[in-house]
Design an enzyme around this catalytic site. Structure first.
Site, mmCIF file in Angstrom:
data_model
loop_
_atom_site.group_PDB
_atom_site.id
_atom_site.type_symbol
_atom_site.label_atom_id
_atom_site.label_comp_id
_atom_site.label_asym_id
_atom_site.label_seq_id
_atom_site.Cartn_x
_atom_site.Cartn_y
_atom_site.Cartn_z
ATOM 1 N N TYR A 150 0.759 -1.241 -0.036
ATOM 2 C CA TYR A 150 -0.064 -0.076 -0.004
ATOM 3 C C TYR A 150 0.957 1.281 -0.095
ATOM 4 O O TYR A 150 1.969 1.111 0.462
ATOM 5 C CB TYR A 150 -0.950 0.036 1.129
ATOM 6 C CG TYR A 150 -1.921 1.071 1.135
ATOM 7 C CD1 TYR A 150 -2.691 1.224 0.043
ATOM 8 C CD2 TYR A 150 -1.808 1.894 2.123
ATOM 9 C CE1 TYR A 150 -3.630 2.534 0.085
ATOM 10 C CE2 TYR A 150 -2.672 3.167 2.307
ATOM 11 C CZ TYR A 150 -3.525 3.402 1.326
ATOM 12 O OH TYR A 150 -4.538 4.448 0.950
ATOM 13 N N TYR A 160 -2.559 4.321 9.010
ATOM 14 C CA TYR A 160 -2.186 2.895 8.685
ATOM 15 C C TYR A 160 -1.072 2.289 9.560
ATOM 16 O O TYR A 160 -0.705 1.369 9.552
ATOM 17 C CB TYR A 160 -1.475 3.331 7.345
ATOM 18 C CG TYR A 160 -1.449 2.081 6.613
ATOM 19 C CD1 TYR A 160 -2.707 1.325 6.097
ATOM 20 C CD2 TYR A 160 -0.339 1.527 6.121
ATOM 21 C CE1 TYR A 160 -2.690 0.070 5.270
ATOM 22 C CE2 TYR A 160 -0.220 0.341 5.438
ATOM 23 C CZ TYR A 160 -1.627 -0.462 5.014
ATOM 24 O OH TYR A 160 -1.602 -1.526 4.270
HETATM 25 P P1 NAI Z 1 -7.599 -10.364 4.045
HETATM 26 O O1 NAI Z 1 -7.844 -10.060 5.482
HETATM 27 O O2 NAI Z 1 -8.508 -11.177 3.247
HETATM 28 O O3 NAI Z 1 -6.047 -11.021 3.878
HETATM 29 C C1 NAI Z 1 -5.193 -11.268 4.804
HETATM 30 C C2 NAI Z 1 -4.562 -12.370 4.986
HETATM 31 O O4 NAI Z 1 -3.329 -12.698 5.799
HETATM 32 C C3 NAI Z 1 -5.643 -13.251 5.605
HETATM 33 O O5 NAI Z 1 -6.130 -14.563 4.799
HETATM 34 C C4 NAI Z 1 -4.905 -13.942 6.883
HETATM 35 O O6 NAI Z 1 -5.331 -15.288 7.372
HETATM 36 C C5 NAI Z 1 -3.616 -14.010 6.427
HETATM 37 N N1 NAI Z 1 -2.555 -13.991 7.559
HETATM 38 C C6 NAI Z 1 -2.651 -13.300 8.743
HETATM 39 N N2 NAI Z 1 -1.432 -13.803 9.578
HETATM 40 C C7 NAI Z 1 -1.064 -15.003 8.877
HETATM 41 C C8 NAI Z 1 -0.061 -15.661 9.239
HETATM 42 N N3 NAI Z 1 0.699 -15.746 10.559
HETATM 43 N N4 NAI Z 1 0.460 -16.731 8.236
HETATM 44 C C9 NAI Z 1 -0.155 -16.879 7.208
HETATM 45 N N5 NAI Z 1 -1.148 -15.961 6.766
HETATM 46 C C10 NAI Z 1 -1.446 -14.961 7.541
HETATM 47 O O7 NAI Z 1 -7.258 -8.741 3.369
HETATM 48 P P2 NAI Z 1 -6.751 -8.171 2.132
HETATM 49 O O8 NAI Z 1 -7.093 -7.044 2.175
HETATM 50 O O9 NAI Z 1 -7.125 -9.307 1.047
HETATM 51 O O10 NAI Z 1 -5.015 -8.393 2.324
HETATM 52 C C11 NAI Z 1 -4.195 -8.953 1.495
HETATM 53 C C12 NAI Z 1 -3.111 -8.184 1.282
HETATM 54 O O11 NAI Z 1 -3.368 -6.902 0.502
HETATM 55 C C13 NAI Z 1 -2.488 -7.605 2.375
HETATM 56 O O12 NAI Z 1 -0.865 -7.708 2.490
HETATM 57 C C14 NAI Z 1 -2.847 -6.154 2.319
HETATM 58 O O13 NAI Z 1 -2.004 -5.414 3.478
HETATM 59 C C15 NAI Z 1 -2.758 -5.908 1.089
HETATM 60 N N6 NAI Z 1 -3.372 -4.555 0.887
HETATM 61 C C16 NAI Z 1 -4.831 -4.549 1.232
HETATM 62 C C17 NAI Z 1 -5.327 -3.064 0.981
HETATM 63 C C18 NAI Z 1 -6.969 -3.041 1.306
HETATM 64 O O14 NAI Z 1 -7.160 -1.836 1.312
HETATM 65 N N7 NAI Z 1 -7.723 -4.196 1.690
HETATM 66 C C19 NAI Z 1 -4.781 -2.357 0.276
HETATM 67 C C20 NAI Z 1 -3.305 -2.282 -0.258
HETATM 68 C C21 NAI Z 1 -2.911 -3.771 0.113
#
Ligand code: NAI
Length: 270
Positions: A150, A160
């Site tokens: 991000y 953030y």
């Molecule tokens: P999400 O909550 O659906 O995905 C985050 C994932 O990280 C989850 O599946 C969770 O189980 C996993 N996770 C957490 N701890 C873990 C561990 N110890 N081992 C393995 N997996 C683990 O949310 P999202 O938004 O799909 O996030 C995906 C990526 O996108 C992240 O890196 C987030 O920072 C990034 N991102 C998200 C944005 C948003 O506004 N949603 C914007 C820009 C980037």
């Protein structure tokens, strides 16, 4: 519409928690483009989430792995290679978590135990995944690794919190490991800097509604959604982007290079 861009390719997708997850959409789009997938997530997320629904839909095995545990990552790559009968062609790192964010602890009062945990999960994990893959020679030549990030890595978005630092390091790891993995094995590594997106991790950020509406108004094309992000990631996994590596690629409707928009000026004049 599918173009068969990933026909014959095999990949591991981290981070599909529920159907809002960027990883969930990416898995669906990769499958539609002809790829075979292995899904993985932390054991606790597998219990809480709905990943089996996705696994059935895209005929993918689910291999549990906590991204902070080296043995789990090694087991994941070993099992994935057994399942595919060879190396993987792509990996999506779609993982983020900050306890400081979850507990609404402001940046200037961060609890360092929480900071360490969040750093391990959100940033260092990319290094761990790449180091393990390199050791096992698990990624094919011209393979592609993408991690999600991000723009708070470059500019201040106060709420953030410590995730901004995590993302800055994540992008740096992609660049530095990209050099070594590229030179040794022609594996490419990039980060995609995505618009704010309504997901479990996204909505955890304080004031997310204001945040996402502001970004929408500040982007000439509007915010990119999770499906559009998945499309972009597919291109990076495909052979059409073979010479792209060590980059932080903005997928944000133009937000990152916009100073101000007419919509924001009008809002300020009210
Ligand atoms: P999400 O909550 O659906 O995905 C985050 C994932 O990280 C989850 O599946 C969770 O189980 C996993 N996770 C957490 N701890 C873990 C561990 N110890 N081992 C393995 N997996 C683990 O949310 P999202 O938004 O799909 O996030 C995906 C990526 O996108 C992240 O890196 C987030 O920072 C990034 N991102 C998200 C944005 C948003 O506004 N949603 C914007 C820009 C980037």
């Amino acid at each position: 519409m599918a173009y068969n861009l990933l026909k014959g390719k095999k990949g591991i997708i981290f981070g599909a928690l529920d159907e809002n997850s960027i990883a969930w959409k990416t898995a669906q789009h990769c499958y539609a483009e002809g790829a075979q997938i292995v899904l993985t997530n932390a054991p606790i997320a597998l219990r809480m989430g709905t990943i089996n629904k996705l696994a059935e839909e895209i005929q993918a095995p689910v291999i549990p792995a906590d991204v902070t545990v080296a043995a789990d990552i090694e087991n994941l790559f070993t099992q994935a290679m057994e399942h595919f009968g060879g190396q993987v062609d792509f990996v999506l790192h779609s993982i983020g978590m900050s306890i400081n964010v979850r507990k609404s602890i402001p940046y200037y009062e961060n609890n360092y135990e929480f900071t360490h945990k969040g750093f391990d999960i959100s940033a260092l994990s990319l290094h761990r995944v790449l180091q393990t893959a390199m050791k096992l020679d698990a990624i094919s030549e011209w393979g592609s690794v993408v991690a999600l990030t991000y723009i708070a890595a470059q500019r201040v978005f106060p709420d953030y919190n410590d995730m901004a630092d995590n993302k800055a390091v994540l992008e740096s790891i992609a660049r530095n490991f990209g050099y070594f993995y590229g030179s040794k094995k022609k594996v490419r590594i990039n980060t995609v800097s995505q618009s704010p997106t309504r997901t479990t991790a996204g909505s955890g950020v304080k004031g997310f509604d204001g945040f996402i509406n502001y970004a929408e108004k500040m982007s000439p094309l509007g915010n990119a959604d999770a499906d559009q992000c998945a499309d972009y990631v597919v291109t990076l996994f495909s052979d059409l982007t073979r010479m792209v590596t060590m980059q932080n690629l903005f997928h944000d409707g133009g937000f990152s290079f916009t100073g101000v928009t007419q919509a924001v000026i009008e809002q300020m004049e009210k």
